[in-house]
Structures are given as structure tokens and as C-alpha cells.
Write a protein that holds these residues in place. Structure first.
Motif, PDB file in Angstrom:
ATOM      1  N   UNK A  28      -0.694   6.989   6.333  1.00  9.07           N
ATOM      2  CA  UNK A  28      -0.140   7.956   6.808  1.00  9.07           C
ATOM      3  C   UNK A  28       1.160   8.304   6.419  1.00  9.07           C
ATOM      4  N   UNK A  29       2.090   7.386   6.614  1.00 11.35           N
ATOM      5  CA  UNK A  29       3.344   7.264   5.938  1.00 11.35           C
ATOM      6  C   UNK A  29       3.471   8.124   4.430  1.00 11.35           C
ATOM      7  N   UNK A  30       2.564   7.390   3.641  1.00 13.31           N
ATOM      8  CA  UNK A  30       2.839   8.040   2.288  1.00 13.31           C
ATOM      9  C   UNK A  30       2.267   9.387   2.253  1.00 13.31           C
ATOM     10  N   UNK A  31       1.454   9.917   2.944  1.00 12.62           N
ATOM     11  CA  UNK A  31       1.162  11.217   2.954  1.00 12.62           C
ATOM     12  C   UNK A  31       2.264  12.116   3.396  1.00 12.62           C
ATOM     13  N   UNK A  32       3.060  11.849   4.438  1.00 11.39           N
ATOM     14  CA  UNK A  32       3.928  12.488   5.062  1.00 11.39           C
ATOM     15  C   UNK A  32       5.337  12.324   4.100  1.00 11.39           C
ATOM     16  N   UNK A  33       5.604  11.458   3.522  1.00 12.16           N
ATOM     17  CA  UNK A  33       6.685  11.146   2.446  1.00 12.16           C
ATOM     18  C   UNK A  33       6.427  12.171   1.244  1.00 12.16           C
ATOM     19  N   UNK A  34       5.224  11.980   0.683  1.00 11.99           N
ATOM     20  CA  UNK A  34       4.752  12.858  -0.425  1.00 11.99           C
ATOM     21  C   UNK A  34       4.881  14.236  -0.161  1.00 11.99           C
ATOM     22  N   UNK A  35       4.579  14.793   1.273  1.00 11.92           N
ATOM     23  CA  UNK A  35       4.970  16.105   1.601  1.00 11.92           C
ATOM     24  C   UNK A  35       6.446  16.292   1.326  1.00 11.92           C
TER      25      UNK A  35
ATOM     26  N   UNK B  41       0.958  -1.352   0.058  1.00 13.16           N
ATOM     27  CA  UNK B  41      -0.015   0.046  -0.218  1.00 13.16           C
ATOM     28  C   UNK B  41       0.778   1.353   0.059  1.00 13.16           C
ATOM     29  N   UNK B  42       1.924   1.257   0.906  1.00 15.41           N
ATOM     30  CA  UNK B  42       2.620   2.481   0.706  1.00 15.41           C
ATOM     31  C   UNK B  42       3.255   2.863  -0.341  1.00 15.41           C
ATOM     32  N   UNK B  43       3.913   1.796  -1.196  1.00 12.67           N
ATOM     33  CA  UNK B  43       4.346   1.678  -2.461  1.00 12.67           C
ATOM     34  C   UNK B  43       3.375   2.341  -3.551  1.00 12.67           C
ATOM     35  N   UNK B  44       2.050   1.746  -3.392  1.00 15.45           N
ATOM     36  CA  UNK B  44       1.120   1.982  -4.423  1.00 15.45           C
ATOM     37  C   UNK B  44       0.719   3.455  -4.424  1.00 15.45           C
ATOM     38  N   UNK B  45       0.373   3.698  -2.837  1.00 20.77           N
ATOM     39  CA  UNK B  45       0.133   5.391  -2.628  1.00 20.77           C
ATOM     40  C   UNK B  45       0.974   6.359  -3.255  1.00 20.77           C
ATOM     41  N   UNK B  46       2.324   6.110  -2.972  1.00 21.05           N
ATOM     42  CA  UNK B  46       3.557   6.971  -3.357  1.00 21.05           C
ATOM     43  C   UNK B  46       3.255   7.052  -4.890  1.00 21.05           C
ATOM     44  N   UNK B  47       3.167   5.932  -5.741  1.00 23.22           N
ATOM     45  CA  UNK B  47       3.064   5.777  -7.052  1.00 23.22           C
ATOM     46  C   UNK B  47       2.120   6.541  -7.751  1.00 23.22           C
ATOM     47  N   UNK B  48       1.077   6.570  -6.889  1.00 21.30           N
ATOM     48  CA  UNK B  48      -0.456   6.962  -7.495  1.00 21.30           C
ATOM     49  C   UNK B  48      -0.098   8.797  -7.600  1.00 21.30           C
ATOM     50  N   UNK B  49       1.003   9.136  -6.848  1.00 19.77           N
ATOM     51  CA  UNK B  49       1.057  10.521  -6.649  1.00 19.77           C
ATOM     52  C   UNK B  49       2.105  10.813  -7.730  1.00 19.77           C
ATOM     53  N   UNK B  50       2.490   9.879  -8.399  1.00 19.22           N
ATOM     54  CA  UNK B  50       3.493  10.272  -9.483  1.00 19.22           C
ATOM     55  C   UNK B  50       5.049   9.936  -9.233  1.00 19.22           C
TER      56      UNK B  50
ATOM     57  N   UNK C 292      11.851  16.209   4.268  1.00 22.61           N
ATOM     58  CA  UNK C 292      11.519  14.873   4.491  1.00 22.61           C
ATOM     59  C   UNK C 292      11.617  14.184   5.718  1.00 22.61           C
ATOM     60  N   UNK C 293      12.828  14.432   6.131  1.00 17.79           N
ATOM     61  CA  UNK C 293      12.961  13.744   7.533  1.00 17.79           C
ATOM     62  C   UNK C 293      11.965  14.246   8.705  1.00 17.79           C
ATOM     63  N   UNK C 294      11.778  15.558   8.692  1.00 15.71           N
ATOM     64  CA  UNK C 294      10.775  15.918   9.672  1.00 15.71           C
ATOM     65  C   UNK C 294       9.392  15.440   9.371  1.00 15.71           C
ATOM     66  N   UNK C 295       9.135  15.370   8.036  1.00 18.48           N
ATOM     67  CA  UNK C 295       7.786  14.823   8.038  1.00 18.48           C
ATOM     68  C   UNK C 295       7.598  13.311   8.354  1.00 18.48           C
TER      69      UNK C 295
ATOM     70  N   UNK D 201       7.677  16.266  -2.573  1.00 21.30           N
ATOM     71  CA  UNK D 201       7.246  17.438  -2.899  1.00 21.30           C
ATOM     72  C   UNK D 201       7.709  18.773  -2.534  1.00 21.30           C
ATOM     73  N   UNK D 202       8.764  18.675  -1.640  1.00 22.15           N
ATOM     74  CA  UNK D 202       9.326  20.074  -1.039  1.00 22.15           C
ATOM     75  C   UNK D 202       8.587  20.805  -0.145  1.00 22.15           C
ATOM     76  N   UNK D 203       7.391  20.414   0.397  1.00 13.29           N
ATOM     77  CA  UNK D 203       6.375  20.875   1.101  1.00 13.29           C
ATOM     78  C   UNK D 203       7.161  21.077   2.423  1.00 13.29           C
ATOM     79  N   UNK D 204       7.969  20.347   2.711  1.00 18.94           N
ATOM     80  CA  UNK D 204       8.566  20.415   4.297  1.00 18.94           C
ATOM     81  C   UNK D 204       9.832  19.500   4.202  1.00 18.94           C
TER      82      UNK D 204
END
Length: 400
Positions: free
Chosen positions: A306-313, A15-24, A321-324, A316-319
């Protein structure tokens, strides 16, 4: 160069791989086994876990396998018995307990369809570290020369004995020793619903699973491990007879065991540090609790998202990565604290007086029982149900 490499392709990794891939994002997912492959599991997926599958477009695929729907649960502690089911959760009015040889390939195919590069039968031999930061993995197939693959983050979804966790020295920062051991197997010829029944220092779990089979499991205190193993089959049947005698009759008269009887001593309950420079842990790699509540699969789905959401942030440079990823660990721990303690407590198979009183109260009150079923479903927070004022209301003034 990948955006993420995920090690482990089961209920958290796919799931975490799938959700990250779906974000491109470009994702590599590796696992040392090839699906379909069985693994030790409770199989059970609560409504909150099925809700995730529904959101991801995978629930229909699971239903199409023919795994039987569960719409009735009988839960007991000694003489206190409750029978019923939770209210629908976002339209989901059932649960499933699929074999992992059925569920895991569906999750893996979901990752492939999303564009994840999948490598089965691939063993990670070491992590690539550059100036204190994990930047990739080295590994390959069988005895071939390991190859190196790099990514912005490596995610360990490789179980409680996680290679990734060992490699980065991820410490366990909270632990409660496992109190019990488990024996289980599969039978055909049985007709039953979901049971989780605790007798005197022993528990029986029963639920229908894939291929017209029924999973039957028992738990006993670890101190009885050696004694039990002197004659596992007779000991197993005796537990079922002691705790659920009416089901034991059906097991003997109509059931046919179709797999070996498997005994395991579960790992301790633990929280393990799940973030660091260039790495993260998800699923049992970072957080493991007693299997008696059967929440491992559903929690893996929730924490993968939850992890996919934070890794994606972070990607994407929104924050940073390690802190996310550090924020993911904090959120996971806060959301699971009460469930972690509850699982460890009932895993001892002897409840403290307050919980004993709660079960007694539920057995005589349909409203309280329904609330408890809704806690299991994920519709009612455990903190709300077990809040001191609610416990006092249920048990007639006993203080929590």
C-alpha cells in the motif's frame, strides 16, 4: 540522490524497497543487523500474506526451504473448540510459520534482485532535515565517520521502537495498553498442527516452524509477570498442562527444547502517526497490535505494498508525495480498525459475553467455524463476520 531510503530490512522494509525498485526507482535499504538474524516473532503467515509473496514471486522460494505446511488449525476459548481450516484463497490452501532467519533473507534477496542498494550492518545515526522536511539520513558502519545520503522520502520500517519515528516526533494517536506477556521457545521431536488455545486467563500457541522445530508459546496477564518469573520453566509447563493437557504429555515425553525460554512484555497496541514532510512509517513502526492473532507479518506485507503504491504515485508526479503518503495512513487505519480492536480484546484472555457466545456458537456449527477460519485467512472481512446481524444469527438473537 535516491528516490527513497528505507530504514529496516525485515517484513515491511524489504518489500517496500523491492516494490519501489521494481517500478524503476533508485532505493537505498539499510539495516543495523546482517541477515540471517533472528528476531521476536509469531512467525505465522496467513493466506493473505502468502498471497502477497506469491504475487511478488517469492512464495516458491519460501516453500523450497522445507518449512512445513499448515493445513489444520485448532482454536479454542475455554470449553468451546473449533477445528478445521479456511477455504483456499486464490489457490493457496495452506499457511507457513517460518523462522525469521529463513523468511527475512528471502525478502532481502528479493529487494537486491529488484535492484535495491542494500547496506547491512549500517546504523542510521540521525535524519537529515532541511527547512522542516526530512531529506536523508546520516550513518555508517561501526565507529566510522557517518556519511550523508539524501532521498525524496525516508521510510522507517524499523519496528515498534522506531528510530525514525522518534527522530521526527511521530506521536501515538491511539493506544490500548498491552494486557499480557509472552514466553516462548522451540522444541524438536513433536508432531502437531496449529493450536491457539485460550484457557482461564492464559493461552497456549503451538505451530510447526523451520528445521523440524515447533514453536510453543504461552501468554498470561501482565499482573502475573513477577510470579511467573520466579520459576519460568515450571510455570510455562503448568500453563500448557492446564490449557492443552494432551499436548503437554507429548511435550514432556517426546519433546526436546533446543533454545532458551524467552519472556517478553509486548509494547502497547498503538497507531502512530505515519506520515510527514519527506517521511513515512510502515510495519510495526507505525501500527502495532497484540501478537495473539499473529497478523504482524501478513499486515506488514499488505501495508508495504500500500505504501509503495502511494509513494510511487508521488514520485511519478501523479499527486503530491506528502498527500499520497497521508492517504496511505488513512487507508491503513480504515482497513485495520476492527482487527486492531479484536486483537486487543482477546489479548486480555477473558472475552466479553458477546464474543464468548460467538465462540460457543462456532464450536457447535461447522458453517460458522469455517467463516471464522476464512476471516483468519483474509478471505472474509472481520466487519462482515462480526456484524451485529451476523452475530445475532450465530448466537440465536443475542445483540452485539
Amino acid at each position: 540522490m535516491y528516490d527513497a531510503i528505507v530504514v529496516g530490512a525485515r517484513c515491511a522494509g524489504s518489500p517496500v524497497a523491492m516494490l519501489l525498485a521494481r517500478r524503476g526507482y533508485r532505493v537505498l535499504l539499510v539495516d543495523k543487523v546482517t541477515q540471517p538474524s533472528d528476531t521476536v516473532s509469531t512467525h505465522y503467515v496467513q493466506q493473505y500474506g502468502l498471497r502477497k509473496l506469491d504475487e511478488w514471486g517469492l512464495l516458491g522460494r519460501l516453500a523450497a526451504t522445507g518449512v512445513p505446511a499448515i493445513r489444520r488449525m485448532t482454536i479454542s476459548y475455554r470449553d468451546a473448540v473449533i477445528d478445521g481450516f479456511a477455504d483456499p484463497l486464490d489457490g493457496i490452501d495452506l499457511t507457513y510459520a517460518p523462522r525469521r532467519t529463513v523468511l527475512d533473507p528471502i525478502l532481502l534477496e528479493g529487494a537486491r534482485t529488484a535492484g535495491v542498494e542494500v547496506r547491512e550492518g549500517f546504523t542510521v545515526r540521525e535524519l537529515v532535515v532541511d527547512d522542516g522536511r526530512v531529506v536523508g539520513v546520516r550513518g555508517g558502519y561501526g565507529a566510522e565517520e557517518p556519511a550523508e545520503y539524501r532521498a525524496k522520502i525516508v521510510i522507517g520500517a524499523d519496528g515498534s521502537q522506531s528510530f525514525v519515528a522518534r527522530s521526527v516526533g511521530a506521536e501515538i494517536y491511539r493506544s490500548i495498553p498491552a494486557a499480557s506477556f509472552v514466553y516462548y521457545s522451540y522444541w524438536t521431536g513433536l508432531r502437531t498442527h496449529f493450536h491457539s488455545r485460550i484457557g482461564v486467563d492464559q493461552q497456549v500457541g503451538v505451530w510447526p516452524t523451520s528445521d523440524e522445530q515447533t514453536l510453543v508459546a504461552i501468554m498470561k496477564p501482565i499482573a502475573r509477570w513477577a510470579e511467573f518469573r520466579t520459576d519460568p520453566e515450571a510455570s510455562f509447563l503448568q500453563v500448557v498442562k492446564d490449557v492443552v493437557p494432551e499436548f503437554a504429555e507429548q511435550l514432556v515425553d517426546a519433546g526436546e527444547r533446543v533454545a532458551r525460554l524467552t519472556g517478553i512484555r509486548y509494547p502497547d497496541n498503538f497507531y502512530r502517526r505515519s506520515h510527514g514532510p519527506g517521511w513515512a512509517l510502515v510495519g510495526d513502526a507505525g501500527y502495532h497490535k497484540d501478537p495473539i492473532t499473529g497478523q504482524g507479518i501478513s499486515d506488514a506485507f499488505v501495508h508495504a505494498e500500500l505504501l509503495a503504491d502511494r509513494v510511487a504515485e508521488g514520485l511519478a508526479g501523479e499527486r503530491d508525495l506528502d498527500e499520497a503518503v497521508a492517504d496511505y495512513e488513512r487507508a491503513r487505519d480504515a482497513a485495520t480498525a476492527s482487527a486492531f480492536q479484536f486483537a486487543a480484546t482477546i489479548g486480555e484472555l477473558t472475552l466479553p459475553p458477546q464474543l464468548d457466545a460467538v465462540f460457543t456458537a462456532m464450536s457447535g456449527n461447522d458453517e460458522y467455524a469455517k467463516d471464522f477460519f476464512n476471516v483468519i485467512a483474509g478471505a472474509l472481512p472481520g466487519e462482515q463476520f462480526f456484524a451485529p446481524e451476523n452475530v445475532a444469527r450465530m448466537v440465536g438473537g443475542v445483540r452485539a
